[in-house]
Every structure is written in structure tokens, then in C-alpha cells.
Scaffold this motif. Structure first.
Motif, PDB file in Angstrom:
ATOM      1  N   ARG A 239      30.227  90.553  -5.760  1.00 19.10           N
ATOM      2  CA  ARG A 239      31.090  91.248  -4.803  1.00 19.10           C
ATOM      3  C   ARG A 239      32.391  90.477  -4.608  1.00 19.10           C
ATOM      4  N   ARG A 240      33.377  91.187  -4.113  1.00 23.98           N
ATOM      5  CA  ARG A 240      34.651  90.570  -3.721  1.00 23.98           C
ATOM      6  C   ARG A 240      34.464  89.931  -2.350  1.00 23.98           C
ATOM      7  N   ILE A 241      35.100  88.799  -2.147  1.00 23.37           N
ATOM      8  CA  ILE A 241      35.092  88.126  -0.859  1.00 23.37           C
ATOM      9  C   ILE A 241      36.469  88.357  -0.239  1.00 23.37           C
ATOM     10  N   GLY A 242      36.519  89.075   0.848  1.00 20.26           N
ATOM     11  CA  GLY A 242      37.792  89.356   1.512  1.00 20.26           C
ATOM     12  C   GLY A 242      38.436  90.644   1.036  1.00 20.26           C
ATOM     13  N   ALA A 243      39.683  90.804   1.402  1.00 16.23           N
ATOM     14  CA  ALA A 243      40.438  92.026   1.101  1.00 16.23           C
ATOM     15  C   ALA A 243      40.915  92.021  -0.348  1.00 16.23           C
ATOM     16  N   SER A 244      41.013  93.194  -0.927  1.00 18.18           N
ATOM     17  CA  SER A 244      41.519  93.314  -2.297  1.00 18.18           C
ATOM     18  C   SER A 244      43.020  93.013  -2.324  1.00 18.18           C
ATOM     19  N   PRO A 245      43.550  92.683  -3.494  1.00 24.70           N
ATOM     20  CA  PRO A 245      44.998  92.471  -3.591  1.00 24.70           C
ATOM     21  C   PRO A 245      45.796  93.674  -3.070  1.00 24.70           C
ATOM     22  N   ARG A 246      45.353  94.873  -3.375  1.00 31.31           N
ATOM     23  CA  ARG A 246      46.048  96.080  -2.896  1.00 31.31           C
ATOM     24  C   ARG A 246      46.065  96.129  -1.373  1.00 31.31           C
ATOM     25  N   GLU A 247      44.938  95.786  -0.746  1.00 32.55           N
ATOM     26  CA  GLU A 247      44.872  95.775   0.722  1.00 32.55           C
ATOM     27  C   GLU A 247      45.794  94.712   1.320  1.00 32.55           C
ATOM     28  N   ARG A 248      46.086  93.671   0.547  1.00 33.27           N
ATOM     29  CA  ARG A 248      46.989  92.615   1.007  1.00 33.27           C
ATOM     30  C   ARG A 248      48.433  92.892   0.621  1.00 33.27           C
TER      31      ARG A 248
ATOM     32  N   CYS B 247      48.012  88.716  -7.575  1.00 31.28           N
ATOM     33  CA  CYS B 247      46.689  89.269  -7.307  1.00 31.28           C
ATOM     34  C   CYS B 247      45.623  88.200  -7.107  1.00 31.28           C
ATOM     35  N   PRO B 248      45.857  87.183  -6.274  1.00 32.35           N
ATOM     36  CA  PRO B 248      44.786  86.214  -6.058  1.00 32.35           C
ATOM     37  C   PRO B 248      43.556  86.924  -5.514  1.00 32.35           C
ATOM     38  N   ASP B 249      42.394  86.437  -5.898  1.00 34.09           N
ATOM     39  CA  ASP B 249      41.159  87.112  -5.513  1.00 34.09           C
ATOM     40  C   ASP B 249      40.024  86.100  -5.501  1.00 34.09           C
ATOM     41  N   ILE B 250      38.973  86.396  -4.741  1.00 34.92           N
ATOM     42  CA  ILE B 250      37.791  85.549  -4.668  1.00 34.92           C
ATOM     43  C   ILE B 250      36.570  86.447  -4.850  1.00 34.92           C
ATOM     44  N   PHE B 251      35.635  86.001  -5.687  1.00 36.66           N
ATOM     45  CA  PHE B 251      34.424  86.771  -5.967  1.00 36.66           C
ATOM     46  C   PHE B 251      33.187  85.897  -5.815  1.00 36.66           C
ATOM     47  N   GLU B 252      32.120  86.483  -5.273  1.00 37.21           N
ATOM     48  CA  GLU B 252      30.822  85.811  -5.245  1.00 37.21           C
ATOM     49  C   GLU B 252      30.107  86.163  -6.537  1.00 37.21           C
ATOM     50  N   LEU B 253      29.475  85.171  -7.153  1.00 35.84           N
ATOM     51  CA  LEU B 253      28.780  85.367  -8.418  1.00 35.84           C
ATOM     52  C   LEU B 253      27.273  85.446  -8.212  1.00 35.84           C
ATOM     53  N   SER B 254      26.587  86.006  -9.179  1.00 32.39           N
ATOM     54  CA  SER B 254      25.139  86.202  -9.073  1.00 32.39           C
ATOM     55  C   SER B 254      24.370  84.891  -8.947  1.00 32.39           C
ATOM     56  N   ASP B 255      24.944  83.774  -9.392  1.00 34.42           N
ATOM     57  CA  ASP B 255      24.260  82.484  -9.271  1.00 34.42           C
ATOM     58  C   ASP B 255      24.582  81.766  -7.963  1.00 34.42           C
TER      59      ASP B 255
ATOM     60  N   ARG C 284      47.386  81.646   1.316  1.00 39.82           N
ATOM     61  CA  ARG C 284      46.696  81.403   2.590  1.00 39.82           C
ATOM     62  C   ARG C 284      46.054  82.693   3.091  1.00 39.82           C
ATOM     63  N   GLU C 285      46.791  83.801   2.987  1.00 38.25           N
ATOM     64  CA  GLU C 285      46.271  85.089   3.457  1.00 38.25           C
ATOM     65  C   GLU C 285      44.990  85.468   2.721  1.00 38.25           C
ATOM     66  N   THR C 286      44.936  85.211   1.419  1.00 35.99           N
ATOM     67  CA  THR C 286      43.740  85.534   0.639  1.00 35.99           C
ATOM     68  C   THR C 286      42.523  84.814   1.201  1.00 35.99           C
ATOM     69  N   LEU C 287      42.654  83.523   1.449  1.00 34.10           N
ATOM     70  CA  LEU C 287      41.522  82.757   1.964  1.00 34.10           C
ATOM     71  C   LEU C 287      41.182  83.129   3.401  1.00 34.10           C
ATOM     72  N   LEU C 288      42.178  83.291   4.240  1.00 30.82           N
ATOM     73  CA  LEU C 288      41.911  83.637   5.634  1.00 30.82           C
ATOM     74  C   LEU C 288      41.229  85.000   5.754  1.00 30.82           C
ATOM     75  N   ARG C 289      41.649  85.948   4.923  1.00 32.53           N
ATOM     76  CA  ARG C 289      41.026  87.277   4.983  1.00 32.53           C
ATOM     77  C   ARG C 289      39.646  87.289   4.357  1.00 32.53           C
ATOM     78  N   ALA C 290      39.310  86.256   3.601  1.00 34.50           N
ATOM     79  CA  ALA C 290      37.977  86.140   3.003  1.00 34.50           C
ATOM     80  C   ALA C 290      36.984  85.444   3.943  1.00 34.50           C
ATOM     81  N   ARG C 291      37.504  84.734   4.919  1.00 32.91           N
ATOM     82  CA  ARG C 291      36.659  83.910   5.789  1.00 32.91           C
ATOM     83  C   ARG C 291      35.452  84.651   6.343  1.00 32.91           C
ATOM     84  N   ALA C 292      35.635  85.845   6.834  1.00 31.67           N
ATOM     85  CA  ALA C 292      34.538  86.593   7.451  1.00 31.67           C
ATOM     86  C   ALA C 292      33.456  86.985   6.433  1.00 31.67           C
TER      87      ALA C 292
END
Length: 78
Positions: A5-14, A22-30, A65-73
């Protein structure tokens, strides 16, 4: 290993409508995380603190910074 899954808001939402930032953060299956960011190893490698290290196969990437802050939750506590 797969993206779960994506962690936080998508680049489009930002506000990235052009695909140029398009910085992004994803959780991996491992349980690890993957980050899309701007490659900055050459610039920041010499700035790492003395107790930090980077293997030859690792890279330093920068996300906004916005990418990480919006991913926090969305970041799991355990």
C-alpha cells in the motif's frame, strides 16, 4: 517482495499534476518501506554524521517534508 500500500497522500493529492515531482512512500509485503525521491547521494554522502553509514548498494534520496508529514498517520506503530 511486493508493494502492499501507499503510505500517505498520492503525488496527485499533494499537487503534482505534471509528474515532475512525485516523491512517494510504500509499505512492502515484508514489512519494509520503499521510497521514491530525488537521488542525492553525491551531495549528501559527505554530510552524514560520523555514526551513520551507507553501503555501496544504498543511495540517499530526498523526499519533501509534506510527503513525510502526510504519511505520518499511515505509518504503523509496530
Amino acid at each position: 517482495m511486493k508493494i502492499v500500500r501507499r503510505i500517505g497522500a498520492s503525488p496527485r493529492e499533494r499537487g503534482s499534476l505534471s509528474g515532475e515531482t512525485c516523491p512517494d512512500i510504500f509499505e512492502l509485503s515484508d514489512g519494509n518501506f520503499a521510497v521514491i525521491g530525488t537521488e542525492a547521494t553525491a551531495t549528501l554522502d559527505s554530510e552524514l554524521p560520523a555514526d551513520a553509514g551507507r553501503a555501496d548498494h544504498e543511495r540517499i534520496v530526498v523526499i519533501s517534508r509534506e510527503t513525510l508529514l502526510r504519511a505520518r498517520a499511515d505509518i504503523p506503530e509496530a
